[in-house]
Scaffold this motif. Structure first.
Motif, mmCIF file in Angstrom:
data_model
loop_
_atom_site.group_PDB
_atom_site.id
_atom_site.type_symbol
_atom_site.label_atom_id
_atom_site.label_comp_id
_atom_site.label_asym_id
_atom_site.label_seq_id
_atom_site.Cartn_x
_atom_site.Cartn_y
_atom_site.Cartn_z
ATOM 1 N N ILE A 72 17.241 30.783 -45.949
ATOM 2 C CA ILE A 72 18.527 30.084 -45.826
ATOM 3 C C ILE A 72 18.703 29.110 -46.990
ATOM 4 C CG2 ILE A 72 19.841 28.454 -44.413
ATOM 5 C CD1 ILE A 72 18.491 29.727 -41.953
ATOM 6 N N GLU A 73 17.610 28.443 -47.384
ATOM 7 C CA GLU A 73 17.662 27.523 -48.516
ATOM 8 C C GLU A 73 18.126 28.249 -49.781
ATOM 9 O OE1 GLU A 73 14.597 24.197 -50.183
ATOM 10 O OE2 GLU A 73 13.835 26.246 -50.127
ATOM 11 N N GLY A 151 1.063 37.089 -51.886
ATOM 12 C CA GLY A 151 2.159 36.147 -51.726
ATOM 13 C C GLY A 151 3.480 36.733 -52.177
ATOM 14 N N ARG A 152 4.562 36.150 -51.677
ATOM 15 C CA ARG A 152 5.911 36.614 -52.003
ATOM 16 C C ARG A 152 6.374 35.919 -53.277
ATOM 17 N NH1 ARG A 152 9.634 35.056 -49.126
ATOM 18 N NH2 ARG A 152 11.047 36.826 -49.388
ATOM 19 N N ALA A 267 9.737 34.572 -54.583
ATOM 20 C CA ALA A 267 10.557 35.794 -54.517
ATOM 21 C C ALA A 267 11.994 35.505 -54.108
ATOM 22 C CB ALA A 267 9.924 36.790 -53.543
ATOM 23 N N ASP A 268 12.205 34.479 -53.284
ATOM 24 C CA ASP A 268 13.563 34.170 -52.831
ATOM 25 C C ASP A 268 14.450 33.655 -53.958
ATOM 26 O OD1 ASP A 268 13.006 34.942 -50.260
ATOM 27 O OD2 ASP A 268 12.490 32.931 -49.562
ATOM 28 N N ASP A 269 13.841 33.238 -55.081
ATOM 29 C CA ASP A 269 14.633 32.700 -56.188
ATOM 30 C C ASP A 269 15.182 33.785 -57.106
ATOM 31 O OD1 ASP A 269 14.193 30.166 -55.283
ATOM 32 O OD2 ASP A 269 12.528 29.733 -56.623
ATOM 33 N N ARG A 270 14.844 35.033 -56.820
ATOM 34 C CA ARG A 270 15.319 36.128 -57.672
ATOM 35 C C ARG A 270 16.840 36.162 -57.751
ATOM 36 N NH1 ARG A 270 12.823 40.915 -59.085
ATOM 37 N NH2 ARG A 270 11.197 40.599 -57.521
ATOM 38 N N ARG A 271 17.492 35.745 -56.664
ATOM 39 C CA ARG A 271 18.953 35.814 -56.620
ATOM 40 C C ARG A 271 19.620 34.447 -56.842
ATOM 41 N NH1 ARG A 271 16.849 39.088 -52.775
ATOM 42 N NH2 ARG A 271 16.984 37.469 -51.178
ATOM 43 N N ILE A 275 17.992 29.574 -61.616
ATOM 44 C CA ILE A 275 16.570 29.795 -61.841
ATOM 45 C C ILE A 275 16.347 31.024 -62.715
ATOM 46 C CG2 ILE A 275 14.364 30.263 -60.721
ATOM 47 C CD1 ILE A 275 15.350 27.461 -60.228
ATOM 48 N N GLU A 276 17.132 32.073 -62.480
ATOM 49 C CA GLU A 276 17.004 33.296 -63.280
ATOM 50 C C GLU A 276 17.289 33.023 -64.748
ATOM 51 O OE1 GLU A 276 16.560 37.021 -62.578
ATOM 52 O OE2 GLU A 276 15.215 35.779 -61.384
#
Length: 300
Positions: A72-73, A151-152, A267-271, A275-276
């Motif tokens: 959610i973050e 880890g993710r 992994a959640d920062d891919r989108r 950050i990208e």
């Protein structure tokens, strides 16, 4: 049902393991953080933390909530960036964790160029000789010398880099001859404190058969400064040598190491576009800077 504000408090406490640390991050007093945690626990009908004099530790139920809350973050971060609309540059805050060699000799000049091109960007560099936890969000991204095996996470190889034996001209002028590795036992060797090596890739002296260097530090910057002061011979990043006048590589035909830097992200920062974009320019900048400094260290 819990709302996002309460989940944000939950993540801050889970990462900081105390109400006061979470409060500093959220700019709330500890009592308010405690009330929000209690409200969240009531909403879920579950105990999320075990309280003790040492701090707040996740229960099994709390640990299961971390991944959904972080998802959610990430969604909220993407939503905020979408509402902000397209931007000319990168903005917002990014925190990088890095070993002190990269943090001292590479990141300052690379980050300086990035922030100059992106006035709305705030960059924090955490330089510590240890492994960082992305799960606890100690950093948005981490530069590491080993790829994580679980880890993710997203792991991107940045570049290989070289290390050499080096000594100061002053030391070499007064020390016994150093013409081959067979001469090394007659010299003071500088290296890591053995029980403080936090990654097997940093055990440089194992290849030289040195188990306990007589002069040691957990910091490569301190090691390089010891070498500059004539304390002995040590293994140095080639990219750090231009910052150490009077220090030169020795026994280059007999000894040399190659290691690699990796950029590790959750992994959640891919989108998350911010950050990208930052990761892309950081990797490109580090690759170019390592190549430039290594050429300089070799006199090219």
């Amino acid at each position: 049902m819990a709302d996002w504000d309460d989940l944000k408090v939950f993540l801050a406490v889970a990462r900081g393991e105390s109400l006061s640390r979470a409060g500093r991050v959220l700019k709330l007093d500890a009592a308010t953080v405690g009330r929000r945690v209690a409200r969240l626990e009531e909403a879920f009908g579950a105990r999320l933390f075990t309280r003790s004099p040492q701090g707040y530790v996740l229960t099994d139920e709390g640990a299961r909530l971390v991944a959904p809350a972080e998802a959610i973050e990430a969604q909220m971060a993407r939503a905020a960036e979408a509402l902000a609309g397209p931007a000319e540059g990168i903005s917002g805050q990014v925190r990088i964790g890095a070993p002190d060699g990269a943090a001292n000799y590479l990141l300052p000049q690379v980050v300086a160029r990035i922030v100059a091109a992106n006035p709305g960007l705030e960059v924090q560099i955490v330089a510590l000789p240890r492994v960082f936890s992305l799960t606890r969000r100690e950093a948005d991204m981490v530069i590491a010398v080993s790829k994580p095996e679980q880890g993710r996470v997203i792991a991107t190889k940045i570049t290989d880099y070289r290390l050499s034996l080096a000594a100061s001209d002053a030391y070499l002028g007064s020390a016994p001859p150093l013409t081959s590795l067979a001469d090394l036992p007659a010299h003071r060797v500088i290296g890591y404190i053995p029980d403080m090596i936090f990654d097997r890739e940093l055990d440089y002296l194992a290849d030289l058969g040195v188990e306990q260097p007589p002069v040691a530090s957990n910091s490569v910057s301190v090691q390089l400064n010891l070498i500059r002061q004539g304390a002995g011979v040590g293994v140095v990043h080639d990219f750090a040598l231009p910052a150490a006048p009077g220090v030169r590589r020795v026994l280059t035909r007999d000894f040399g190491l190659t290691r690699a830097f990796h950029l590790i992200r959750h992994a959640d920062d891919r989108r998350v576009p911010r950050i990208e974009r930052f990761a892309e320019v950081l990797v490109a900048g580090l690759r170019a800077e390592v190549a430039r400094l290594e050429r300089q260290s070799q006199g090219e």
